[in-house]
Write a protein that holds these residues in place. Structure first.
Motif, PDB file in Angstrom:
ATOM      1  N   THR A  81       0.521   6.253   9.077  1.00 28.36           N
ATOM      2  CA  THR A  81       0.747   8.308   9.126  1.00 28.36           C
ATOM      3  C   THR A  81       1.449   8.753  10.000  1.00 28.36           C
ATOM      4  O   THR A  81       2.402   9.866   9.234  1.00 28.36           O
ATOM      5  N   SER A 110      -3.781   9.399   1.425  1.00 31.43           N
ATOM      6  CA  SER A 110      -4.613   9.403   0.663  1.00 31.43           C
ATOM      7  C   SER A 110      -3.541   7.162   0.213  1.00 31.43           C
ATOM      8  O   SER A 110      -1.982   7.467   0.657  1.00 31.43           O
ATOM      9  N   THR A 111      -4.170   6.733   0.623  1.00 30.65           N
ATOM     10  CA  THR A 111      -3.683   4.997   0.510  1.00 30.65           C
ATOM     11  C   THR A 111      -3.873   4.372  -1.121  1.00 30.65           C
ATOM     12  O   THR A 111      -5.628   5.145  -1.515  1.00 30.65           O
ATOM     13  N   LYS A 112      -3.492   4.159  -1.422  1.00 30.09           N
ATOM     14  CA  LYS A 112      -3.678   3.381  -2.707  1.00 30.09           C
ATOM     15  C   LYS A 112      -2.899   2.436  -2.649  1.00 30.09           C
ATOM     16  O   LYS A 112      -1.983   1.800  -2.122  1.00 30.09           O
ATOM     17  N   ALA A 134      -4.198   0.843   7.393  1.00 34.13           N
ATOM     18  CA  ALA A 134      -2.397   1.548   6.508  1.00 34.13           C
ATOM     19  C   ALA A 134      -2.343   2.516   6.533  1.00 34.13           C
ATOM     20  O   ALA A 134      -1.572   3.159   7.523  1.00 34.13           O
ATOM     21  N   LYS A 135      -3.505   3.777   6.715  1.00 36.06           N
ATOM     22  CA  LYS A 135      -2.995   4.950   7.313  1.00 36.06           C
ATOM     23  C   LYS A 135      -3.257   4.927   8.621  1.00 36.06           C
ATOM     24  O   LYS A 135      -1.833   5.448   9.055  1.00 36.06           O
ATOM     25  N   ILE A 194       1.322  -1.512  -0.291  1.00 31.60           N
ATOM     26  CA  ILE A 194      -0.084   0.372   0.424  1.00 31.60           C
ATOM     27  C   ILE A 194       0.624   1.137   0.334  1.00 31.60           C
ATOM     28  O   ILE A 194       1.355   1.026   1.131  1.00 31.60           O
ATOM     29  N   SER A 195       0.577   2.592  -1.062  1.00 35.48           N
ATOM     30  CA  SER A 195       1.106   3.215  -0.922  1.00 35.48           C
ATOM     31  C   SER A 195       0.812   4.162   0.181  1.00 35.48           C
ATOM     32  O   SER A 195      -0.562   4.617  -0.170  1.00 35.48           O
ATOM     33  N   VAL A 196       1.376   5.246   0.772  1.00 34.20           N
ATOM     34  CA  VAL A 196       0.251   5.837   1.872  1.00 34.20           C
ATOM     35  C   VAL A 196       0.934   7.173   1.936  1.00 34.20           C
ATOM     36  O   VAL A 196       2.441   7.517   2.082  1.00 34.20           O
ATOM     37  N   HIS A 210      -7.253  -0.315   3.619  1.00 33.08           N
ATOM     38  CA  HIS A 210      -6.655   1.202   3.128  1.00 33.08           C
ATOM     39  C   HIS A 210      -6.753   1.836   5.153  1.00 33.08           C
ATOM     40  O   HIS A 210      -6.687   2.802   5.367  1.00 33.08           O
TER      41      HIS A 210
END
Length: 123
Positions: free
Chosen positions: A85, A64-66, A80-81, A47-49, A77
């Motif tokens: 974060t 933003s998460t992807k 991940a956040k 995941i990209s944060v 998501h």
């Protein structure tokens, strides 16, 4: 003559979270932080944060998460956040690449994992 500072700094640790062996690897690259959190010995979902530059309030940046690889589920998501974060904020708002492979994703386990990530800090 002292040896030069390594270009890529990395630390890893392993601790038990609710009886499950949990590995954390934190690696600092020049443009992002890579964190792997695994209870399976694999990278898992990637995941990209990313800090959101459109946020009007600087004191509370949004992220933003992807999902780049793996199952793209709503809870992924959220995890991940929750886990990445603070990493981004402490690393001058650099994006975080997070690998998650979790057996236990309870609220208590996530809190413990955040502490493990903090103990493995390279930024």
């Amino acid at each position: 003559m002292s040896s030069p500072e390594p270009v890529i700094r990395s630390r890893q640790t392993e601790k038990e979270v609710n009886g499950i062996s949990t590995q954390v690897v934190c690696t600092e690259f020049s443009n992002y932080i890579f964190v792997v959190l695994s209870q399976y010995g694999k990278i898992g979902t990637l995941i990209s944060v990313t800090p959101d530059s459109r946020s009007n309030d600087i004191s509370t940046p949004t992220f933003s998460t992807k999902v780049l690889l793996g199952k793209d589920e709503p809870l992924t998501h959220v995890y991940a956040k929750n886990l990445a974060t603070f990493v981004s904020q402490e690393a001058s708002n650099r994006p975080v690449l997070l690998g998650l492979a979790l057996k236990d994703s309870s609220i208590d386990a996530i809190k413990q994992m955040k502490e493990i990530i903090k103990s493995c800090q390279v930024w």
